[in-house]
Design a protein around this motif. Structure first.
Motif: not given
Length: 292
Positions: A95-124
């Motif tokens: 598997s490839p590694r990930i590199d995270i850049d930009g404003e890595v400490d940024a936070t926002f109000a959201y429903v975590p399970v929705h973000l989990e699904y979006i990120l999981t499918e895109i990363l897959k």
């Protein structure tokens, strides 16, 4: 109808309706049906979470019901990438590694399970494409490393007026070869997949839950629409535990699927007014741009 029954019936219904409905009509119907199912579950979980807070007199300064006020994209990316990386290694051997850049400490109000699904499918999609493209163009003895998946986080900008929308945005960039121009219009279409079938639309004849590796996308859909929430209030099982558990039960990997992941991620991103866009450089790689 239980979740597995509903997900098992969906492709069969899709197959039968294809004789009488256009792809656009089927897509619109599925969008409405899945969006309504997401809405019902979201309302129910929010009501339960708020009710438990009142009854138990337990107040969490970081949550209002199932909404996390300081959701960290960086932490969510790392969690999803760890899970997808394990799937990718189990299925493709690496598997490839990930590199995270930009404003890595940024936070926002959201429903975590929705973000989990979006990120999981895109990363897959990004992990699989990156590994397969690298294996296709390099021998097994090659010392050339697999290129990383680059993820950039951009916090909401300062609003020009109180009414201006503010979105946290992310870009997920891979070097997985991209998508051909002929297939670009089908990226967010149900049943379209580039996994192992030469970018052909999936035929539903073998789409039963019991057969074929491409039935694995049912796992992602089930966990996202009807699976337990990732919040502690909603049980000990996480979204990923259910996805992996059902994958093991069916004896298949879950790194690639029937083509439901991206269209459902598109629905999740748009549910609160955001967006999910896809850009491809054919022969090099792809960018996913998320506004939430």
């Amino acid at each position: 109808m239980t979740s597995p029954q509903w997900l098992k019936a969906l492709p069969r219904s899709f197959q039968e309706c294809a004789r009488y409905m256009t792809p656009e009509q089927i897509s619109n119907f599925l969008d409405d049906a899945i969006r309504n199912r997401i809405a019902v579950r979201l309302i129910a979980e929010q009501h339960i979470a708020l009710s438990r807070t009142v009854v138990r007199d337990e107040h969490d300064n970081d949550h209002i019901g199932i909404v996390q006020l300081s959701c960290s994209p960086r932490d969510m990316i790392r969690m999803c990438a760890s899970f997808v990386g394990d799937l990718c290694e189990a299925t493709l051997g690496t598997s490839p590694r990930i590199d995270i850049d930009g404003e890595v400490d940024a936070t926002f109000a959201y429903v975590p399970v929705h973000l989990e699904y979006i990120l999981t499918e895109i990363l897959k999609n990004s992990f699989r494409a990156t590994v397969e493209w690298h294996q296709k163009h390099h021998s097994s003895a090659s010392l050339s490393p697999i290129p990383p998946v680059l993820i950039t986080i951009s916090p909401p900008p300062s609003p020009s007026s109180p009414q201006s929308p503010r979105y946290l945005s992310m870009r997920i960039r891979d070097q997985g070869g991209g998508v051909t121009p002929a297939d670009m219009s089908r990226i967010f279409s149900y049943s379209f997949t580039t996994a192992g079938r030469g970018a052909e639309a999936f035929e539903w004849d073998d789409a039963d839950l019991g057969g074929g590796p491409y039935a694995a996308q049912h796992v992602g859909g089930s966990a996202a629409v009807d699976g337990p929430s990732s919040g502690a209030e909603f049980g000990s099982e996480s979204l990923f535990a259910e996805m992996a558990g059902r994958g093991v039960q069916m004896g298949m990997g879950t790194i690639a699927g029937l083509g439901y992941g991206l269209p459902m991620s598109h629905l999740y991103a748009r549910y609160f007014g955001g967006s999910l866009d896809f850009f491809s450089l054919d022969g090099w790689g792809s960018d996913f741009i998320i506004f939430l």
